[in-house]
Design a protein around this motif. Structure first.
Motif, PDB file in Angstrom:
ATOM      1  N   THR A 282       0.800  -1.220   0.000  1.00  0.00           N
ATOM      2  CA  THR A 282       0.000   0.000   0.000  1.00  0.00           C
ATOM      3  C   THR A 282       0.826   1.259   0.000  1.00  0.00           C
ATOM      4  O   THR A 282       0.305   2.319  -0.344  1.00  0.00           O
ATOM      5  CB  THR A 282      -0.909   0.007   1.238  1.00  0.00           C
TER       6      THR A 282
ATOM      7  N   GLY B 177      -3.907  -0.765  -4.300  1.00  0.00           N
ATOM      8  CA  GLY B 177      -5.081   0.064  -4.490  1.00  0.00           C
ATOM      9  C   GLY B 177      -6.359  -0.686  -4.206  1.00  0.00           C
ATOM     10  O   GLY B 177      -7.308  -0.142  -3.638  1.00  0.00           O
TER      11      GLY B 177
ATOM     12  N   TRP C 274      -2.639   7.516  -6.066  1.00  0.00           N
ATOM     13  CA  TRP C 274      -1.871   6.935  -7.156  1.00  0.00           C
ATOM     14  C   TRP C 274      -2.465   7.470  -8.466  1.00  0.00           C
ATOM     15  O   TRP C 274      -3.594   7.973  -8.489  1.00  0.00           O
ATOM     16  CB  TRP C 274      -1.878   5.405  -7.104  1.00  0.00           C
TER      17      TRP C 274
ATOM     18  N   LEU D 140      -6.229   6.705  -9.572  1.00  0.00           N
ATOM     19  CA  LEU D 140      -7.149   6.583  -8.450  1.00  0.00           C
ATOM     20  C   LEU D 140      -8.605   6.747  -8.895  1.00  0.00           C
ATOM     21  O   LEU D 140      -9.474   5.955  -8.522  1.00  0.00           O
ATOM     22  CB  LEU D 140      -6.803   7.625  -7.381  1.00  0.00           C
TER      23      LEU D 140
END
Length: 435
Positions: free
Chosen positions: A171, A181, A213, A216
């Motif tokens: 993570t 994710g 990220w 996302l």
């Protein structure tokens, strides 16, 4: 105060079934009970107070939670393996070269977390070099070891949280990969604090928790769409899936009205009757003179002038005359699949279609083509406007063979015991053919 009350309102709306079924205790250090029950409360606070009044909500002061939190921490992170100890190494043993002497013995000090330095002061007076300290409060141990001028080194044989190393690696260090994710999105979306929010809301919640990220937004949207419970309890989809298909002439020559005219003045050939058929949509008329009005002559007229010219119609309407309600006409309609209908008794002769059409054709026969062309242009323009408005609300959902789809739960198949909390969709089902 308004923010706290508003937070309670949001919780009651999202968790309404639980608020209705159970007694809810609100632990807070703020006087929410007195604020909501003040006689002079007005505005939205009064509205919120009335909304919360329907639930059994009890406000209690927040108690001291230090001891309870410490007990929960020890219970959660305690293991049956060998106890871990805090290894205390003197600074002199690190900064100075070791001498080939007999190693000093190891001493053990056990404390119960009390805020005192008697044990460490005693160890310092005895010039203890190697010391193992066992305590239930790491904060007290670290504060006390500063008195000895030593460096505390914590030796752990295994992680305090199972799979902590793997989770941290997936993570944090590999935040860009889908594995990490997925774990974060699952925790925020459907775990103990999740409320199965949509893709955009889910991405914002993850961002507020400090995670990010590059993909996302897209990952959150795909994850929310793939959630099984979100699919089963989703709202019904009422948007159109295909564009509007306009018909220039919506089913012309589908319904005809037929009637007899006469007795007319006798002309050459002994003709004194006429049979007339009028299309209800285009008002197109077909007529034929008759010498006699028999069932056989009417059957031949229907087949030759209507079926052979315009195709098999949907419905044929006439009055209750014995020629139209004869065996020959009924057999023809049954063999061709034409629905035979009769006009109302109060409006005989196919409700006046034949007579009115005869007068109109005599008056407007010369302007018939112009009127028909204008009507077609108006119909085409109107259909374009309707299609343009309709297509703005179309959301296409193309399907392919092998796709998994869900079917709407109809009222007759819905489990009545579930009530309003029942699922709206069932499945999934696999698409075998696309029509």
């Amino acid at each position: 105060m308004e923010k706290l009350v508003y937070a309670l309102i949001l919780a009651s709306r999202k968790l309404r079934p639980y608020f209705q079924a159970h007694k809810v205790e609100v632990r807070t250090a703020y006087p929410l009970h007195h604020i909501l029950h003040k006689p002079k409360t007005s505005g939205r606070m009064l509205k919120w107070a009335v909304e919360l009044g329907q639930f059994d909500v009890e406000y209690k002061p927040r108690t001291v939670i230090k001891a309870q939190t410490l007990a929960d921490f020890i219970l959660e992170f305690s293991f049956e393996q060998e106890e871990e100890a805090l290894v205390v190494v003197p600074i002199s043993s690190i900064t100075q070269d070791p001498e080939p002497t007999t190693p000093a013995p190891w001493w053990i000090l056990k404390v119960d977390g009390a805020v005192n330095n008697e044990g460490l002061n005693l160890a310092r007076e005895m010039r203890v070099d190697n010391l193992n300290v066992y305590g239930d409060s790491m904060l007290v141990v670290y504060q006390d070891t500063a008195l000895l001028g030593i460096i505390p080194l914590e030796v752990k044989k295994q992680p305090s949280v199972p799979e902590a190393e793997e989770r941290l690696q997936s993570t944090f260090t590999q935040m860009h990969c889908w594995r990490g994710g997925t774990y974060i999105l699952r925790e925020v979306h459907e775990e103990i604090c999740g409320n199965h929010s949509g893709g955009s809301s889910l991405a914002q919640k993850v961002l507020r928790q400090g995670y990010y990220w590059p993909t996302l937004q897209e990952d959150a949207s795909n994850f929310a769409k793939a959630c099984d419970k979100c699919q089963r309890y989703a709202n019904y989809i009422n948007k159109h899936v295909v564009s509007l298909t306009s018909l220039v002439s919506p089913w012309p020559f589908a319904m005809w009205g037929i009637d007899l005219i006469g007795e007319l003045p006798k002309v050459k050939g002994g003709v004194k009757y006429a049979v007339v058929a009028v299309d209800y949509f285009t008002k197109w008329a077909e007529a034929e003179p008759l010498t006699t009005i028999t069932a056989k002559r009417l059957r031949d007229f229907i087949y030759r002038s209507i079926v052979c010219h315009f195709g098999i119609s949907y419905k044929l309407i006439s009055d209750n005359g014995k020629q139209f309600d004869s065996k020959e006409v009924r057999e023809l309609c049954d063999n061709l699949g034409i629905v035979k209908g009769f006009s109302a008794v109060s409006h005989p002769q196919t409700n006046g279609q034949t007579e009115v059409n005869e007068v109109n054709h005599l008056l407007h026969l010369d302007m018939l083509e112009e009127i028909r062309s204008k009507a077609q242009l108006r119909i085409a323009a109107y259909q374009q406007r309707v299609a343009r408005h309709y297509n703005t609300k179309v959301k296409a959902r193309p399907l392919q063979v092998g796709d998994l789809v869900r079917r709407r739960v109809m009222p007759n198949t819905k489990v009545q015991a579930h009530g309003i909390l029942g699922a709206n969709w069932e499945g999934p089902y696999k698409v075998r053919a696309v029509l």
